[in-house]
Design an enzyme around this catalytic site. Structure first.
Site, PDB file in Angstrom:
ATOM      1  CG  HIS A 299      54.949  82.348  44.694  1.00 45.92           C
ATOM      2  ND1 HIS A 299      54.739  81.682  43.514  1.00 45.92           N
ATOM      3  CD2 HIS A 299      53.735  82.548  45.250  1.00 45.92           C
ATOM      4  CE1 HIS A 299      53.443  81.506  43.360  1.00 45.92           C
ATOM      5  NE2 HIS A 299      52.801  82.020  44.400  1.00 45.92           N
ATOM      6  CG  ASP A 356      49.591  84.810  51.638  1.00 48.73           C
ATOM      7  OD1 ASP A 356      48.438  85.175  51.406  1.00 48.73           O
ATOM      8  OD2 ASP A 356      50.044  83.706  51.296  1.00 48.73           O
TER       9      ASP A 356
HETATM   10  N1  ACO Z   1      62.159  81.802  54.480  1.00 44.30           N
HETATM   11  C1  ACO Z   1      63.414  81.302  54.476  1.00 44.30           C
HETATM   12  N2  ACO Z   1      63.887  80.485  53.510  1.00 44.30           N
HETATM   13  C2  ACO Z   1      63.061  80.154  52.516  1.00 44.30           C
HETATM   14  C3  ACO Z   1      61.724  80.633  52.442  1.00 44.30           C
HETATM   15  C4  ACO Z   1      61.291  81.491  53.479  1.00 44.30           C
HETATM   16  N3  ACO Z   1      60.042  81.970  53.471  1.00 44.30           N
HETATM   17  N4  ACO Z   1      61.120  80.150  51.330  1.00 44.30           N
HETATM   18  C5  ACO Z   1      62.031  79.382  50.722  1.00 44.30           C
HETATM   19  N5  ACO Z   1      63.212  79.389  51.427  1.00 44.30           N
HETATM   20  C6  ACO Z   1      64.469  78.724  51.036  1.00 44.30           C
HETATM   21  C7  ACO Z   1      64.379  77.218  51.289  1.00 44.30           C
HETATM   22  O1  ACO Z   1      64.829  76.902  52.586  1.00 44.30           O
HETATM   23  C8  ACO Z   1      65.270  76.687  50.195  1.00 44.30           C
HETATM   24  O2  ACO Z   1      66.615  76.895  50.595  1.00 44.30           O
HETATM   25  P1  ACO Z   1      67.770  75.834  50.167  1.00 44.30           P
HETATM   26  O3  ACO Z   1      67.829  75.909  48.670  1.00 44.30           O
HETATM   27  O4  ACO Z   1      68.988  76.342  50.849  1.00 44.30           O
HETATM   28  O5  ACO Z   1      67.300  74.498  50.665  1.00 44.30           O
HETATM   29  C9  ACO Z   1      65.000  77.623  49.007  1.00 44.30           C
HETATM   30  O6  ACO Z   1      64.607  78.862  49.618  1.00 44.30           O
HETATM   31  C10 ACO Z   1      63.909  77.131  48.066  1.00 44.30           C
HETATM   32  O7  ACO Z   1      62.719  76.900  48.834  1.00 44.30           O
HETATM   33  P2  ACO Z   1      61.695  75.712  48.601  1.00 44.30           P
HETATM   34  O8  ACO Z   1      61.012  75.407  49.895  1.00 44.30           O
HETATM   35  O9  ACO Z   1      62.369  74.592  47.877  1.00 44.30           O
HETATM   36  O10 ACO Z   1      60.689  76.420  47.595  1.00 44.30           O
HETATM   37  P3  ACO Z   1      59.252  75.893  47.197  1.00 44.30           P
HETATM   38  O11 ACO Z   1      58.982  76.406  45.851  1.00 44.30           O
HETATM   39  O12 ACO Z   1      59.114  74.419  47.428  1.00 44.30           O
HETATM   40  O13 ACO Z   1      58.283  76.586  48.289  1.00 44.30           O
HETATM   41  C11 ACO Z   1      56.984  78.224  49.395  1.00 44.30           C
HETATM   42  C12 ACO Z   1      57.597  77.770  48.056  1.00 44.30           C
HETATM   43  C13 ACO Z   1      56.181  77.071  50.025  1.00 44.30           C
HETATM   44  C14 ACO Z   1      56.026  79.384  49.125  1.00 44.30           C
HETATM   45  C15 ACO Z   1      58.119  78.667  50.350  1.00 44.30           C
HETATM   46  O14 ACO Z   1      58.822  79.753  49.789  1.00 44.30           O
HETATM   47  C16 ACO Z   1      57.618  79.023  51.754  1.00 44.30           C
HETATM   48  O15 ACO Z   1      57.497  78.138  52.613  1.00 44.30           O
HETATM   49  N6  ACO Z   1      57.308  80.335  52.025  1.00 44.30           N
HETATM   50  C17 ACO Z   1      56.730  80.735  53.288  1.00 44.30           C
HETATM   51  C18 ACO Z   1      55.230  80.434  53.312  1.00 44.30           C
HETATM   52  C19 ACO Z   1      54.428  81.369  52.435  1.00 44.30           C
HETATM   53  O16 ACO Z   1      54.589  82.587  52.478  1.00 44.30           O
HETATM   54  N7  ACO Z   1      53.512  80.780  51.653  1.00 44.30           N
HETATM   55  C20 ACO Z   1      52.610  81.547  50.785  1.00 44.30           C
HETATM   56  C21 ACO Z   1      52.920  81.307  49.333  1.00 44.30           C
HETATM   57  S1  ACO Z   1      51.957  82.335  48.311  1.00 44.30           S
HETATM   58  C22 ACO Z   1      50.457  81.615  48.274  1.00 44.30           C
HETATM   59  O17 ACO Z   1      50.256  80.443  48.375  1.00 44.30           O
HETATM   60  C23 ACO Z   1      49.371  82.475  48.111  1.00 44.30           C
END
Ligand code: ACO
Length: 418
Positions: A299, A356
């Site tokens: 998140h 979620d």
């Molecule tokens: N699985 C694996 N790795 C992940 C995940 C995941 N679900 N989420 C983040 N990471 C990793 C990224 O690859 C990144 O790694 P790095 O630093 O080695 O490059 C690090 O964690 C940071 O992730 P970002 O994508 O930069 O985080 P951001 O804040 O931009 O994205 C998000 C947040 C979109 C929620 C992301 O965690 C994600 O895609 N999660 C899966 C989708 C999801 O569950 N969305 C619902 C969110 S809650 C809502 O909207 C109600």
């Protein structure tokens, strides 16, 4: 601490500092460009406060979520009705008995949709995603209510969204539409309109009504998330409430936002069909050469367990037991969570289950089809969108939202001879 200093090309500038009621600190840079000629660059807006807001407080480090100061756990526990919470978010206080009675009456009066609107449902291709239908129908409300009575429009959209959503579902399964019933609660009405049938009696199971009450409340607001910021962005141009909320529905639809609840179930089913080897999928999520992510994990704001996921996890167990469903997907979800929470990759990045992760399992236990999960989220988030739209309209600091950019394209050049 009252100002922040910036040194740019040897020159020092001062900017006021704004402190929120929970001591959150913001540097007010509204005069930055005028004073320095420079702008800030913050792709994804991770450090950008777009407004001041008194609706919802989140402390992502400590896993705290409060609506108008009230902790989300306490609101759920209190047995508050969803529309009371909607009132709280929109008007900033709990309704008195009279206010509740009149709000509730208005909600009932406005819950049916214009009969002509029912024709619209016939013209979508059968596989149309219900989020597309919801967004189109909400935008279409502007055609039916051109009076521009924004106070009433807030009630209209909140009351009608559930009817539109249930109709979208009924259309997709070829069953007749069911009208809302005045004596049912908001969550019970959703279930009734989705599952009642002219050929059999349908009583809303109290356990389902309670689970949906809780789910809707937990989704009701989450400050400046992608869809709410979209609602504010669209509304800042002067667009109507219906137009702004229709855009919010589209923003929520994406798999990185509300669409994740549908993706979580599809991911769990994929793992189940692949023999249940969840460790393989954790490894894939960590592999930078794979674009697979653990859906329902991570998140932007929570760097701790999402408080909503904590409540939903407990509820998922209870509801499945009460309805007598043994869902192997819940076991896979629990294993996945356990492995991920103990894995360095997830620990270092502070990736925890989000709302979620468990909501899909609950929706599934309630018999709600997968493609309606994000619609349920949209119905829950409706009060938040409305509250933010109203706050944005009433805030004298609101200007049209218009970010800038750092241009990186070619400098001026000659058009080649045509
Ligand atoms: N699985 C694996 N790795 C992940 C995940 C995941 N679900 N989420 C983040 N990471 C990793 C990224 O690859 C990144 O790694 P790095 O630093 O080695 O490059 C690090 O964690 C940071 O992730 P970002 O994508 O930069 O985080 P951001 O804040 O931009 O994205 C998000 C947040 C979109 C929620 C992301 O965690 C994600 O895609 N999660 C899966 C989708 C999801 O569950 N969305 C619902 C969110 S809650 C809502 O909207 C109600």
């Amino acid at each position: 601490m009252s100002t922040a200093k910036l040194v740019l090309e040897g020159k020092e500038y001062e900017f006021p500092v704004v402190v929120g009621s929970e001591n959150e600190v913001g540097i007010d840079i509204t005069s930055l460009r005028a004073k320095t000629g420079a702008i800030t660059l913050d792709p994804g807006y991770g450090n950008t406060g777009s407004c001041e807001s008194a609706i919802t407080y989140i402390d992502g480090e400590r896993g705290i979520l409060r609506y108008r100061g009230y902790p989300i756990e306490k609101i759920v526990e209190s047995g508050a009705r969803f529309i009371e919470v909607a009132y709280l978010l929109i008007y900033g206080k709990w309704p008195s008995a009279e206010e509740y009675a009149s709000f509730s009456k208005l909600m009932t009066q406005h819950s049916i949709i214009h009969e002509d609107m029912k024709n619209f449902f016939n013209h979508f291709p059968p596989m149309t995603h219900p989020m597309a239908i919801l967004s189109a129908m909400v935008a279409s409300l502007s055609g039916f209510y051109p009076d521009g009575d924004e106070e009433l429009n807030m009630i209209r959209v909140l009351a009608k969204a559930k009817t539109i959503s249930a109709y979208a579902y009924k259309k997709s399964i070829g069953e007749p539409f069911v009208y809302p019933k005045p004596d049912l609660s908001y969550p019970a009405n959703i279930l009734h309109m989705m599952f009642a049938h002219p050929m059999e009696d349908y009583q809303v199971p109290p356990v389902m009504e309670e689970a949906l009450r809780m789910l809707l409340i937990l989704h009701a607001d989450h400050e400046q998330n992608c869809s709410t910021s979209t609602v504010r962005m669209v509304g800042s141009s002067g667009a109507s409430l219906f137009a702004s909320i229709s855009a919010g529905v589209c923003a929520l639809w994406g798999p990185l936002h509300g669409g994740a609840n549908q993706e979580v179930i599809q991911m769990l089913e994929r793992i189940r069909d692949d023999g249940g080897d969840y460790k393989k999928y954790v490894a894939m999520a960590k592999d930078k050469d794979s674009d697979f992510r653990l859906m329902g994990f991570g998140h932007r704001v929570y760097k701790n367990y999402d408080p909503r996921a904590r409540i939903l996890k407990e509820q998922a167990d209870k509801v499945l037991e009460l309805v007598g469903v043994k869902d192997p997907l819940l076991d896979i979800a629990k294993h996945l969570e356990e492995v991920a929470l103990n894995d360095d990759y997830f620990i270092e990045r502070k990736l925890y289950p989000n709302v979620d992760f468990y909501s899909g399992i609950l929706y599934k236990a309630m018999g709600i089809p997968t493609n309606m999960f994000t619609v349920m989220f949209a119905l829950g988030r409706m009060p938040g969108w409305i509250a933010h739209w109203k706050e944005m309209k009433e805030d004298p600091a609101t200007r049209i939202n218009r970010p800038r950019q750092i241009y990186t394209g070619p400098t001026e050049r000659e058009v080649p001879p045509r």
